[in-house]
Design a protein around this motif. Sequence first.
Motif, PDB file in Angstrom:
ATOM      1  N   TYR F 241       0.834  -1.203   0.000  1.00 52.75           N
ATOM      2  CA  TYR F 241       0.000   0.000   0.000  1.00 52.75           C
ATOM      3  C   TYR F 241       0.866   1.249   0.000  1.00 52.75           C
ATOM      4  O   TYR F 241       0.514   2.269  -0.584  1.00 52.75           O
ATOM      5  CB  TYR F 241      -0.912   0.025   1.229  1.00 52.75           C
ATOM      6  N   SER F 253      -6.908  -0.833  -1.486  1.00 52.10           N
ATOM      7  CA  SER F 253      -7.278  -0.842  -0.064  1.00 52.10           C
ATOM      8  C   SER F 253      -8.785  -0.952   0.075  1.00 52.10           C
ATOM      9  O   SER F 253      -9.286  -1.543   1.016  1.00 52.10           O
ATOM     10  CB  SER F 253      -6.790   0.435   0.598  1.00 52.10           C
ATOM     11  N   THR F 257      -8.854  -6.487  -0.545  1.00 46.82           N
ATOM     12  CA  THR F 257      -8.989  -7.252   0.689  1.00 46.82           C
ATOM     13  C   THR F 257     -10.455  -7.579   0.968  1.00 46.82           C
ATOM     14  O   THR F 257     -10.770  -8.649   1.471  1.00 46.82           O
ATOM     15  CB  THR F 257      -8.425  -6.440   1.854  1.00 46.82           C
ATOM     16  N   LYS F 258     -11.333  -6.661   0.581  1.00 47.77           N
ATOM     17  CA  LYS F 258     -12.751  -6.873   0.881  1.00 47.77           C
ATOM     18  C   LYS F 258     -13.289  -8.093   0.153  1.00 47.77           C
ATOM     19  O   LYS F 258     -14.044  -8.899   0.707  1.00 47.77           O
ATOM     20  CB  LYS F 258     -13.551  -5.636   0.481  1.00 47.77           C
ATOM     21  N   SER F 316      -5.277  -0.344   8.046  1.00 46.12           N
ATOM     22  CA  SER F 316      -6.113  -1.273   7.276  1.00 46.12           C
ATOM     23  C   SER F 316      -6.069  -2.659   7.903  1.00 46.12           C
ATOM     24  O   SER F 316      -7.101  -3.297   8.078  1.00 46.12           O
ATOM     25  CB  SER F 316      -5.628  -1.346   5.830  1.00 46.12           C
ATOM     26  N   ILE F 320      -9.288  -4.487   9.134  1.00 44.83           N
ATOM     27  CA  ILE F 320      -9.669  -5.819   8.647  1.00 44.83           C
ATOM     28  C   ILE F 320      -9.935  -6.715   9.849  1.00 44.83           C
ATOM     29  O   ILE F 320     -10.837  -7.549   9.836  1.00 44.83           O
ATOM     30  CB  ILE F 320      -8.559  -6.388   7.743  1.00 44.83           C
ATOM     31  N   HIS F 345     -15.446   0.637   6.037  1.00 45.42           N
ATOM     32  CA  HIS F 345     -13.991   0.786   5.956  1.00 45.42           C
ATOM     33  C   HIS F 345     -13.567   1.056   4.526  1.00 45.42           C
ATOM     34  O   HIS F 345     -12.702   1.910   4.284  1.00 45.42           O
ATOM     35  CB  HIS F 345     -13.285  -0.464   6.480  1.00 45.42           C
TER      36      HIS F 345
HETATM   37 NA    NA Z   1      -7.745  -2.634   3.271  1.00 43.21          NA
END
Ligand code: NA
Lengths: 138, 157, 486, 94, 121, 497, 118
Positions: F241, F253, F257-258, F316, F320, F345
């Motif tokens: 990142y 970001s 990841t989501k 982050s 998470i 987020h």
């Molecule tokens: Na993230």
Amino acid sequence: MSLDLILRVGTKLILPFILLFALYVQFHGDYGPGGGFQAGVITAGMVVLVGITFGLEAAHRIAPQGLMQFMVPLGVLIYAGTGVAGLILGRNYLDYSVLAHDPAHGHEYGIIFVEAGVLITVAGTMTAIFYAFVERGR
Amino acid sequence: MRYLALGAALYAFWLALSGHYTPYLMTAGAICAVVCVLAAIRMRTADREGFPYELFWRVPTYYPWLAFEVLKSAWAVAKLILHPRLPISPTMTVVRGSQRTTTGLATYANSITLTPGTITVGVNGNDLTVHALVRDGAVDLESGGMDRRVTRFEGGA
Amino acid sequence: MPAPATLLLLAIAIPLAGALGIALAGSRPNLREAVTLLTAALLFAAVLALLPAVGARPEANLYEVAPGLALAFKLEPLGMLFALVASGLWIVNSIYSIGYMRANKEPRQTGFYVCFAIALASTMGIALAKNLFTLFLFYEALTLSTYPLVTHKQNAEAVRAGRIYLGLLLGTSLVLFLPAIIGTYIIAGTLDFTPGGILGGKATPLVIGILLGLFAFGIGKAALMPLHFWLPAAMVAPTPVSALLHAVAVVKAGVFTILKVATMIFGADALASLGNSSWPTIVAGTTVLAASLVALRQDNLKRLLAYSTVSQLSYIVLGVAILAPISMVGAAMHIAAHALGKITLFFAAGSIYTAAHLTEVSELDGIGRRMPWTMGAFAVGALAMIGLPPTAGFLGKWFILTGAMQTANWLAVTVIILSTLLNAGYFLPIVFRAFFREPPSGGAAHQAGEAPWPIVLALTATATGTVLLFFAPGIPYELAQLMIGR
Amino acid sequence: MMFAAAAGAILVSLALAITRAIRGPTVFDRVLAGNTVGTLAIMLLAVVGFLTGRPEFLDLGLTYGLLNLIGTLAVLKFFRHGDLAYDADTERQP
Amino acid sequence: MSTLISLAQHYNYIITIFLMMGGLYIVVARGNMVKKLVGLSIFQTSVYLLYIEPAKIVGGTAPILDPAFSIYSNPLPHVLILTAIVVGVATLALGLALVVRINEAYGTIEESEIIEMDREA
Amino acid sequence: MSAVWPHLPVLQVVVPLLGAVLVGFMRHEKPAFALALLVNWTLPFIAGALLWQVLTSGPISYHLGGWEPPWGIEYRVDALSAFVLALISIIGAVTIPAARQSINFEVEDWRHPWFYCIYLLCLAGLLGITITGDAFNAFVFLEISSLSTYVMIAVGADRRALVASFQYLIMGTIGATMYVIGVGLLYLLTGTLNMADMAGRLGQAWAGQSQTIITALAFITVGISLKLALFPLHGWLPNAYAYAPSWATVFLSATATKVAIYLLIRYYFSIFGVAVDFAALPISEIIVALSLAAMFVASFVAVFETDVKRMLAYSSVAQIGYITLGIGLADQAGLTGGLVHIVNHALMKAALFVAMSAIFLRAGTVTLDGLAGIGRKMPLTLTAFTVAGFGLIGTPGTSGFISKWYLAIGALERGWWPIVFLIVGSSLIALVYVGRVLEVAWLREPSPEIAKASDPPLSILLPLMVLAAATVYLGFDTQWTVGIAADVARDLIGGLK
Amino acid sequence: MTLAVDVASWICILLGSFFIVVGALGLVRLPDVFTRMHGASIIDTAGVGFLVLGMALQAGASLVTFKLVFLLALFFFTGPVVTHALAQACLHENVRPILAEDRRGAREGRDEPERRQP
Ligand code: NA
Ligand code: NA
């Protein structure tokens, strides 16, 4: 020089057969394992072999660099386009049965197109990567 | 002529591989064979060196003999490897290939390499530098039996 | 005349709109100040207009953010009282601010007034919140909107103070207050303020005790020891800000929340289940005495006032802890009384600083002759702090004391009497110095002259108010009675 | 049964070859071993293909064989000239 | 024959695990980025064997569920293996390209040295 | 319209894919960006239509090539996937306008068209993971998105971007491989790759093959956790990142990841959870423990970071942790909180990183000291940053508060009351690291280096404002987050064995 | 399939397996890279040869046999090339073989005749 006698003779003999084998794999994709991808890899492999045996110029002669770079998206376009054709003709995505009157043939055509797309992309990518590495090496 | 032969060989290759003799695949095979020939021409591999079809009819006489040689020396080397004391005597030597064509010389060099126990590590003109696992291997190579065989195969004498 | 529900929302909307107006008028100071005053006046008018409706307890439910989290307002007597005090004092404070900020040529005045207005909006939100969620929302908003005011000077000291201020208030509210709210929600299934409380009989005394602890210390604005030190630290801010913190909004929001939670979340019987002379009494009592002792040893006037505030706040908490209805009334009234008294004192301190640039008690010899108005007002404020008639301070303290006696809570009684002596011990000497000591020759006290008129006007007004409230405690008393449901 | 035995033999040899590949010492030992691993893998494919009645694995084997060859040659060429496509015709001096 | 198949499958799992562990070890233990990539490829190779023989229980006891299942729902395993190979090749190619550029930027492909250089920077 | 309607699921993936291909032909930056923009702006409509369709008339199943599942690949859209699809599409559409300035500033010219091609490819991959109902197909999309992600990171200006990309490539590939190994085991067990089908048959397999199933579960969990940077498998994330082009960081970001998290939820609640009684396994406890560790360790590290992008990256990891905490709690409120936090987020982090890209564009630095007094120079940008920052802390009135509220309720419902304090405790650490930045940015004197800095052009400012506004708006109006998430959670938990 | 052919194929497969293992053993046991090449070449030739032969016998005259033959041919044509290239590379990188005797000196220094190009 001496490396190149044996390498040259050996390579020269098998090169055309490699290419044919690639095409064989390409056309028998729906029978055995394979199809576009291996065909592409093998084709690219042949170009690489030419490159390492007879030099980059020889490789460029049969596989121009610009063409290779152009082939990458082209192949994908053919692949996805074939799917969209099914979509446009009112069926599901990747449903090729509409490409001909007889669904079975439709499927065959679809597969052929798709495999061709894969071949083009893979061969293009691999060769382009090879060229890129050679350029880097220089 | 050579191109035709090459094309024929390629097509045979195709048919042998394919096993599906639908008209579609047959024609495809033909086209592919042609494509390959053209490619070969463009690659400049479709010459006497790259496709020495003159030699093909002698293949049945040479390769079985070679295979037998391979088997013999394979057995010999196997014994060496399995021998607890590993009684090897690595030897470098130079043998002269009496072939006139590069194809012939290459065949000779490859034959040497193919037979376990000897490896062609270098080619300088007609002199082949050979690495042998045991002295005897080098010696009976120098006696030139294989050289004559290959030359005959090449169609000389 | 808009409907009460509308007025509730107006009470929050007006200062916000004001903030916007101030920001827009930023380039033209006079217009800007005019907007400020106008907004303050409008707000006070709106709050006054609500007064008749208290009995009906009007509501305004904005909407439900999520199940159990409603953004809603409801007029309660105590909230009414708090709103009245805050909005009323804002007018005075604005007048004072204009004088002070201009006289001291403070930078970034527009931002100052904007944040001030937002802070007032947050205060109104706290005062009129219908449930804990809404209250919490504005409680945090108040912290955040006052942070720029505390760090107004933007020098290293201000930044450090700001860290303590934000860290302590936001920290306690997130780590203690919020879990308390969540726990309450889980136990009671609601967060609405309800007369008689919502926790009564729903949980074991242990749980109730834990929750009470979380609330008591989570509401850091009430400055219970040992979580009080943000208040002295915040003294770096300009005097009007100190006034805002100590009198108008912040600490009052703290004690108000504690009162509200005690009466309308726990309820008398839930608290009673903890037994008499429980630890809240002890904590509050200790704070009262300790803070007074510290104040006794301060020479810096504003720090002295700060510690006095800490102790005075704990009177209010004590009033709650005693658990007698009458002491609750006293606590409620002391919010108003202390507000008026303390703002007077700060105005006075600021006035001294502006006119004579004096900050230490030891420098104030004879200052009273030069600044009679200021020091007169100071005297009145001091009396209010000590709790002597004729000031409002007396009433609140008296009711609390009565409650303590009724419930035979001798600990509390002792605390109150002792602290009264201590208060006298650190306030009267100042008044004495100011009027009866000879000014040091060549000292600042010799150049004659009061502070600018807006300052004098403001502190006179608040001083008068402090006295008036003693003779006419009607409104706060009525409201306090309503609060405990008489 | 035979094929199982053959598969076993090949696996053993694979293990041996890999040990050589790991031990080296020279990079050429690794290349040699790597090439051998390739060979053995191809045979394994063929044998397993037989074992499970999947002769089409042989095509896979042929493919792998070709790539194995090309890969090895490329690596060697790279080590020899630090340049994959070193032009043969320009290399005159020994 | 089924015992043979199960035997062969045992080989599959032995090799799979062997390759996984070996590859992972190389990735972790080697600082040289090319070696890491080699290890990574070995690690990925372990997948291919897993997909050779579908719809049979691990450990090769009797096939689960009614056989009807394993008849119809078989996306040809080799297609899956193939896809996995494609992915592997693509990853390797990208990885090598990165290593080349890293070598140009840092003059080394030893992770420890690079980290050291970055710490100084 | 009616002709397109039934094909929306596949269009969701094919549109960006074709877009990528067409961009691949382009050699100039302008048309490439224009096309990327166009493609991006069509996606939310598709996703919205899908969401509407699902909410009104239940899950959609689309069969590629017209093959019935489980013969062929099935695209399956239920409330959860539609929810995530909408999120990704919207994030993409909102942030893409901000890309051009930032990319032109940070990436070499000849790479620009290339970058947009790769970006669209990544987008297609992420959407594909979310929409496909086929376990192996998910792997393919996972790798498509991952490979393009590595490229997007590697084109960063700093040479450290290369190393970051390489490290991510290693970790990511290991993760993906472990995932596909797990899938392979399930495939061996059930003979199917269709997720729904798989779930159905695992139940029958559980009796005799619990060991294998648990092994598969372990592989898949570790594999996906590597992709979603679940502590302690987050090693790749901070550098990735920090050194990727600012805008790439924004996108990744907020989405990458989501989607991995989505996949994890899918496997836990729609496949394993249906077949296996999780209560029998310590999964919940493990996930919760790791999440809490993430919330604290990562936050602590963030506090001591001096590179603000790295700081946000560590945040982050912590955030998470909040999401996975919800997954671990696996009760109505907790899971709702986790799901809601995916959206919240994503939006607030996107806002923060867009702000960082703007700052880098204008001030040329993202170090803490470099930001001194930047608030005076770029007031709007920093205002947005401040708002989103408070969202990160979870102050009431921001979307972050809503997430944490539900997580806390969930913890209490499980009877794990100490977790409540840990949740608020870690948001306190967030207060510290966000506070550091705000203090420096607002209260310090601007340094001469940033004398010429000013708020970015509208193309960046507008997305920034929208995202920041969303952080506040979703703190009050929660019908699109909590509303949907609660239903999704109910379905998921309802399906559990 | 008659028993005879079966037995023959089994023998071939056994021999093939044997040579493969031996070759691999040589790869490990032999002292330097040159000698190891000999081990490897046993696998490439005898090992592969016998295995293929055995399988071919199993398959009978069929497509599979053809392919097996091609496989074998591939090894026969490319194996030596690779080995040779490897040896060349070794010498080029000054990886010298461990020698018991070097018989090159005696036969050096003869000028080679001009070879006419094919
Ligand atoms: Na993230
Ligand atoms: Na040999």
